[in-house]
Design an enzyme around this catalytic site. Structure first.
Site: not given
Length: 304
Positions: A168, A236
Protein backbone atom coordinates in the site's frame (compact mmCIF):
# COMPACT_ATOMS: atom_id res chain seq x y z
CA UNK A 1 -24.38 -16.14 8.52
CA UNK A 2 -21.03 -14.69 9.55
CA UNK A 3 -21.23 -11.81 11.98
CA UNK A 4 -18.85 -8.95 11.23
CA UNK A 5 -17.89 -6.13 13.56
CA UNK A 6 -16.91 -3.06 11.55
CA UNK A 7 -15.03 -0.35 13.44
CA UNK A 8 -14.53 2.96 11.64
CA UNK A 9 -17.38 4.13 9.43
CA UNK A 10 -15.84 7.07 7.60
CA UNK A 11 -15.66 7.93 3.90
CA UNK A 12 -14.35 4.45 3.10
CA UNK A 13 -15.58 2.35 6.00
CA UNK A 14 -19.29 3.11 5.79
CA UNK A 15 -19.80 2.09 2.14
CA UNK A 16 -17.65 -1.00 2.73
CA UNK A 17 -19.82 -1.98 5.70
CA UNK A 18 -22.96 -1.39 3.64
CA UNK A 19 -21.63 -3.69 0.91
CA UNK A 20 -21.05 -6.38 3.51
CA UNK A 21 -24.69 -6.00 4.60
CA UNK A 22 -25.80 -6.28 0.99
CA UNK A 23 -23.72 -9.48 0.65
CA UNK A 24 -25.78 -11.09 3.42
CA UNK A 25 -23.50 -10.67 6.44
CA UNK A 26 -24.70 -9.52 9.83
CA UNK A 27 -22.75 -6.32 10.37
CA UNK A 28 -22.46 -4.45 13.67
CA UNK A 29 -20.81 -1.07 13.21
CA UNK A 30 -19.10 1.26 15.66
CA UNK A 31 -17.90 4.78 14.98
CA UNK A 32 -16.88 7.62 17.29
CA UNK A 33 -19.53 9.71 15.53
CA UNK A 34 -22.66 7.75 16.42
CA UNK A 35 -24.62 9.10 13.44
CA UNK A 36 -22.45 7.00 11.11
CA UNK A 37 -23.41 3.81 12.93
CA UNK A 38 -27.06 4.83 12.73
CA UNK A 39 -26.65 5.31 8.97
CA UNK A 40 -25.36 1.73 8.76
CA UNK A 41 -28.37 0.56 10.79
CA UNK A 42 -30.69 2.34 8.35
CA UNK A 43 -29.04 0.32 5.55
CA UNK A 44 -29.76 -2.99 7.30
CA UNK A 45 -26.80 -3.28 9.66
CA UNK A 46 -26.68 -2.80 13.41
CA UNK A 47 -25.39 0.16 15.41
CA UNK A 48 -23.10 -0.55 18.36
CA UNK A 49 -22.46 2.06 21.04
CA UNK A 50 -19.04 0.64 22.03
CA UNK A 51 -16.26 -1.39 20.48
CA UNK A 52 -16.96 -4.19 22.93
CA UNK A 53 -20.61 -4.32 21.87
CA UNK A 54 -19.63 -4.48 18.20
CA UNK A 55 -16.97 -7.15 18.71
CA UNK A 56 -18.83 -9.44 21.13
CA UNK A 57 -19.34 -12.81 19.42
CA UNK A 58 -18.20 -11.56 15.99
CA UNK A 59 -16.56 -14.05 13.66
CA UNK A 60 -14.74 -11.30 11.76
CA UNK A 61 -13.57 -7.92 13.07
CA UNK A 62 -12.82 -5.25 10.48
CA UNK A 63 -11.13 -1.96 11.24
CA UNK A 64 -10.87 1.09 8.99
CA UNK A 65 -9.37 4.01 10.92
CA UNK A 66 -6.99 6.82 9.89
CA UNK A 67 -3.52 6.06 11.28
CA UNK A 68 -1.24 3.74 13.24
CA UNK A 69 -2.11 5.20 16.70
CA UNK A 70 -5.82 4.82 15.92
CA UNK A 71 -5.40 1.12 15.12
CA UNK A 72 -3.32 0.64 18.27
CA UNK A 73 -6.06 2.32 20.30
CA UNK A 74 -8.96 0.25 18.95
CA UNK A 75 -7.00 -3.00 19.14
CA UNK A 76 -6.95 -2.76 22.93
CA UNK A 77 -10.76 -2.81 22.94
CA UNK A 78 -10.86 -5.59 20.36
CA UNK A 79 -8.52 -7.87 22.29
CA UNK A 80 -10.56 -7.35 25.46
CA UNK A 81 -13.83 -8.43 23.83
CA UNK A 82 -13.08 -10.67 20.84
CA UNK A 83 -13.80 -14.37 20.91
CA UNK A 84 -10.82 -16.69 20.37
CA UNK A 85 -10.32 -17.67 16.76
CA UNK A 86 -11.94 -14.56 15.31
CA UNK A 87 -10.37 -13.07 12.19
CA UNK A 88 -9.18 -9.47 12.46
CA UNK A 89 -8.94 -7.63 9.13
CA UNK A 90 -7.34 -4.21 9.31
CA UNK A 91 -8.32 -2.26 6.20
CA UNK A 92 -6.53 0.86 7.50
CA UNK A 93 -3.33 2.23 5.97
CA UNK A 94 -0.61 2.24 8.61
CA UNK A 95 3.13 1.70 9.00
CA UNK A 96 4.32 -1.80 7.98
CA UNK A 97 6.35 -2.23 11.17
CA UNK A 98 3.35 -1.32 13.32
CA UNK A 99 1.19 -3.77 11.36
CA UNK A 100 3.67 -6.57 12.10
CA UNK A 101 3.78 -5.73 15.82
CA UNK A 102 0.00 -5.55 16.13
CA UNK A 103 -0.41 -8.82 14.23
CA UNK A 104 1.91 -10.50 16.74
CA UNK A 105 -0.20 -9.15 19.62
CA UNK A 106 -3.39 -10.36 17.96
CA UNK A 107 -1.97 -13.84 17.33
CA UNK A 108 -0.88 -14.10 20.96
CA UNK A 109 -4.45 -13.29 21.97
CA UNK A 110 -5.82 -16.06 19.72
CA UNK A 111 -6.95 -13.96 16.77
CA UNK A 112 -6.17 -14.40 13.08
CA UNK A 113 -4.78 -11.05 11.86
CA UNK A 114 -4.71 -9.83 8.27
CA UNK A 115 -3.45 -6.41 7.21
CA UNK A 116 -5.51 -5.52 4.17
CA UNK A 117 -5.19 -1.88 3.09
CA UNK A 118 -7.28 -0.85 0.11
CA UNK A 119 -7.00 1.36 -2.95
CA UNK A 120 -9.74 2.81 -5.11
CA UNK A 121 -11.00 5.74 -3.06
CA UNK A 122 -14.60 6.47 -2.18
CA UNK A 123 -15.95 5.45 -5.62
CA UNK A 124 -14.27 2.05 -5.30
CA UNK A 125 -15.63 1.61 -1.79
CA UNK A 126 -19.17 2.49 -2.86
CA UNK A 127 -19.08 0.21 -5.91
CA UNK A 128 -17.36 -2.65 -4.06
CA UNK A 129 -14.46 -2.79 -6.52
CA UNK A 130 -11.52 -1.90 -4.28
CA UNK A 131 -8.04 -3.25 -4.85
CA UNK A 132 -7.02 -5.07 -1.66
CA UNK A 133 -3.45 -6.07 -0.83
CA UNK A 134 -3.38 -8.58 2.02
CA UNK A 135 -0.62 -9.58 4.40
CA UNK A 136 -0.88 -12.47 6.87
CA UNK A 137 -1.29 -16.22 6.96
CA UNK A 138 -2.39 -17.58 3.58
CA UNK A 139 -4.92 -19.96 5.11
CA UNK A 140 -6.53 -17.11 7.07
CA UNK A 141 -6.65 -15.09 3.86
CA UNK A 142 -8.39 -17.91 2.00
CA UNK A 143 -10.91 -18.38 4.80
CA UNK A 144 -11.87 -14.70 4.63
CA UNK A 145 -12.33 -14.67 0.85
CA UNK A 146 -16.09 -14.04 0.94
CA UNK A 147 -15.57 -10.96 3.10
CA UNK A 148 -12.98 -9.54 0.72
CA UNK A 149 -15.08 -10.33 -2.34
CA UNK A 150 -17.97 -8.31 -0.91
CA UNK A 151 -15.90 -5.12 -0.86
CA UNK A 152 -13.20 -5.60 -3.51
CA UNK A 153 -12.47 -6.70 -7.04
CA UNK A 154 -8.69 -7.14 -7.20
CA UNK A 155 -7.76 -9.10 -4.08
CA UNK A 156 -4.23 -10.43 -3.72
CA UNK A 157 -2.34 -12.11 -0.90
CA UNK A 158 1.07 -10.41 -1.03
CA UNK A 159 2.96 -12.04 1.83
CA UNK A 160 3.23 -12.29 5.63
CA UNK A 161 1.98 -9.76 8.17
CA UNK A 162 3.03 -6.24 7.20
CA UNK A 163 3.36 -7.04 3.50
CA UNK A 164 -0.03 -5.58 2.70
CA UNK A 165 1.00 -2.27 4.24
CA UNK A 166 4.30 -2.30 2.35
CA UNK A 167 2.49 -2.73 -0.97
CA UNK A 168 0.00 0.00 0.00
CA UNK A 169 2.90 2.37 0.69
CA UNK A 170 4.12 1.74 -2.87
CA UNK A 171 0.59 2.37 -4.12
CA UNK A 172 0.40 5.73 -2.38
CA UNK A 173 3.81 6.67 -3.77
CA UNK A 174 2.63 6.01 -7.34
CA UNK A 175 -0.73 7.76 -6.82
CA UNK A 176 0.87 10.88 -5.34
CA UNK A 177 3.35 11.08 -8.22
CA UNK A 178 0.53 10.72 -10.75
CA UNK A 179 -1.57 13.40 -9.07
CA UNK A 180 1.39 15.78 -8.93
CA UNK A 181 2.18 15.35 -12.62
CA UNK A 182 -1.48 15.60 -13.60
CA UNK A 183 -1.70 18.90 -11.71
CA UNK A 184 1.38 20.18 -13.55
CA UNK A 185 -0.09 19.06 -16.89
CA UNK A 186 -3.36 20.91 -16.20
CA UNK A 187 -1.53 24.14 -15.32
CA UNK A 188 0.67 23.71 -18.42
CA UNK A 189 -2.31 23.17 -20.73
CA UNK A 190 -4.25 26.09 -19.29
CA UNK A 191 -1.24 28.38 -19.76
CA UNK A 192 -1.49 27.75 -23.51
CA UNK A 193 -5.26 28.20 -23.65
CA UNK A 194 -5.86 24.62 -24.77
CA UNK A 195 -9.32 23.07 -24.43
CA UNK A 196 -8.33 21.15 -21.33
CA UNK A 197 -11.31 18.78 -21.27
CA UNK A 198 -10.51 17.64 -24.81
CA UNK A 199 -6.82 17.43 -23.98
CA UNK A 200 -7.41 15.18 -20.98
CA UNK A 201 -9.75 13.01 -23.05
CA UNK A 202 -7.10 12.27 -25.67
CA UNK A 203 -4.34 11.90 -23.08
CA UNK A 204 -6.49 9.37 -21.26
CA UNK A 205 -6.66 7.21 -24.37
CA UNK A 206 -2.89 6.88 -24.68
CA UNK A 207 0.02 5.84 -22.53
CA UNK A 208 -0.59 8.81 -20.22
CA UNK A 209 -3.98 7.38 -19.33
CA UNK A 210 -4.50 6.23 -15.75
CA UNK A 211 -7.12 5.82 -13.04
CA UNK A 212 -5.77 9.04 -11.54
CA UNK A 213 -6.42 10.97 -14.77
CA UNK A 214 -9.82 9.32 -15.13
CA UNK A 215 -10.99 10.06 -11.58
CA UNK A 216 -9.15 13.28 -10.74
CA UNK A 217 -8.75 15.16 -14.02
CA UNK A 218 -12.24 16.66 -14.13
CA UNK A 219 -12.07 17.54 -10.43
CA UNK A 220 -8.98 19.61 -11.19
CA UNK A 221 -10.58 21.31 -14.19
CA UNK A 222 -13.67 22.16 -12.11
CA UNK A 223 -11.59 23.12 -9.03
CA UNK A 224 -13.99 20.87 -7.14
CA UNK A 225 -12.07 19.25 -4.31
CA UNK A 226 -14.74 17.63 -2.11
CA UNK A 227 -12.81 14.84 -0.41
CA UNK A 228 -12.86 11.32 -1.74
CA UNK A 229 -9.45 10.88 -0.11
CA UNK A 230 -8.20 13.78 1.99
CA UNK A 231 -4.81 15.37 1.47
CA UNK A 232 -4.16 15.08 5.20
CA UNK A 233 -4.34 11.30 4.90
CA UNK A 234 -2.13 11.22 1.83
CA UNK A 235 0.34 13.39 3.74
CA UNK A 236 0.34 10.73 6.47
CA UNK A 237 0.84 8.01 3.85
CA UNK A 238 3.78 9.82 2.25
CA UNK A 239 5.36 9.96 5.69
CA UNK A 240 4.96 6.19 5.89
CA UNK A 241 6.58 5.53 2.51
CA UNK A 242 9.48 7.96 2.98
CA UNK A 243 10.27 6.49 6.40
CA UNK A 244 10.02 2.92 5.08
CA UNK A 245 12.25 3.76 2.12
CA UNK A 246 14.85 5.26 4.43
CA UNK A 247 14.72 2.15 6.63
CA UNK A 248 15.22 -0.06 3.57
CA UNK A 249 18.11 2.08 2.32
CA UNK A 250 16.47 2.97 -0.99
CA UNK A 251 16.01 6.40 -2.55
CA UNK A 252 12.73 7.87 -3.82
CA UNK A 253 13.73 11.29 -5.20
CA UNK A 254 10.50 11.92 -7.12
CA UNK A 255 8.49 10.63 -4.19
CA UNK A 256 10.34 12.94 -1.82
CA UNK A 257 9.55 15.94 -4.04
CA UNK A 258 5.83 15.19 -4.26
CA UNK A 259 5.75 14.45 -0.51
CA UNK A 260 6.96 18.01 0.07
CA UNK A 261 4.27 19.39 -2.24
CA UNK A 262 1.63 17.44 -0.33
CA UNK A 263 3.08 18.68 2.97
CA UNK A 264 3.00 22.29 1.72
CA UNK A 265 -0.64 21.97 0.68
CA UNK A 266 -1.59 20.60 4.09
CA UNK A 267 0.46 23.31 5.86
CA UNK A 268 -1.57 25.93 4.00
CA UNK A 269 -4.72 24.61 5.66
CA UNK A 270 -5.93 22.50 2.76
CA UNK A 271 -5.59 19.07 4.36
CA UNK A 272 -9.35 18.57 4.19
CA UNK A 273 -9.41 18.80 0.40
CA UNK A 274 -9.38 15.78 -1.88
CA UNK A 275 -5.82 14.88 -2.86
CA UNK A 276 -6.55 16.29 -6.32
CA UNK A 277 -6.37 19.60 -4.44
CA UNK A 278 -2.60 19.29 -4.84
CA UNK A 279 -3.34 21.41 -7.92
CA UNK A 280 -3.66 24.45 -5.63
CA UNK A 281 0.00 24.48 -4.61
CA UNK A 282 1.18 23.78 -8.18
CA UNK A 283 -0.86 26.79 -9.30
CA UNK A 284 0.71 28.92 -6.59
CA UNK A 285 4.22 27.92 -7.63
CA UNK A 286 3.36 28.87 -11.23
CA UNK A 287 1.77 32.17 -10.17
CA UNK A 288 -1.55 31.24 -11.77
CA UNK A 289 -3.73 30.82 -8.69
CA UNK A 290 -6.16 33.52 -7.57
CA UNK A 291 -4.12 34.06 -4.40
CA UNK A 292 -0.88 34.40 -6.38
CA UNK A 293 -2.51 36.91 -8.73
CA UNK A 294 -3.82 38.91 -5.75
CA UNK A 295 -0.35 38.98 -4.20
CA UNK A 296 1.16 40.13 -7.51
CA UNK A 297 -1.43 42.91 -7.81
CA UNK A 298 -0.72 44.04 -4.24
CA UNK A 299 3.01 44.08 -4.96
CA UNK A 300 2.52 46.20 -8.10
CA UNK A 301 0.25 48.60 -6.23
CA UNK A 302 2.83 48.93 -3.45
CA UNK A 303 5.60 49.62 -5.99
CA UNK A 304 3.49 52.34 -7.61
Amino acid sequence: MTTIAFIGLGIMGLPMAKNLVDAGFTVRGFNRTAAKAEELAAAGGQAASTIAEAVDGADVIATMVPDSPDVEAVLDGILAAAKPGATWIDFSTIRPDVAKDLAAQAKEAGLKPLDAPVSGGEPGAIDGVLSIMVGGDEADFAAASEVFEAVGKTIVHVGPSGAGQTVKAANQLIVAGNIGLLAEAVVFLEAYGVDTASALEVLGGGLAGSKVLEQKGQKMLDREFAPGFRLALHHKDMGIVTAAAREAGVTIPLGAAVAQLVAATVAQGNGGLDHSGLLTVVEQLSGTSASAEDEDADAQEGAA
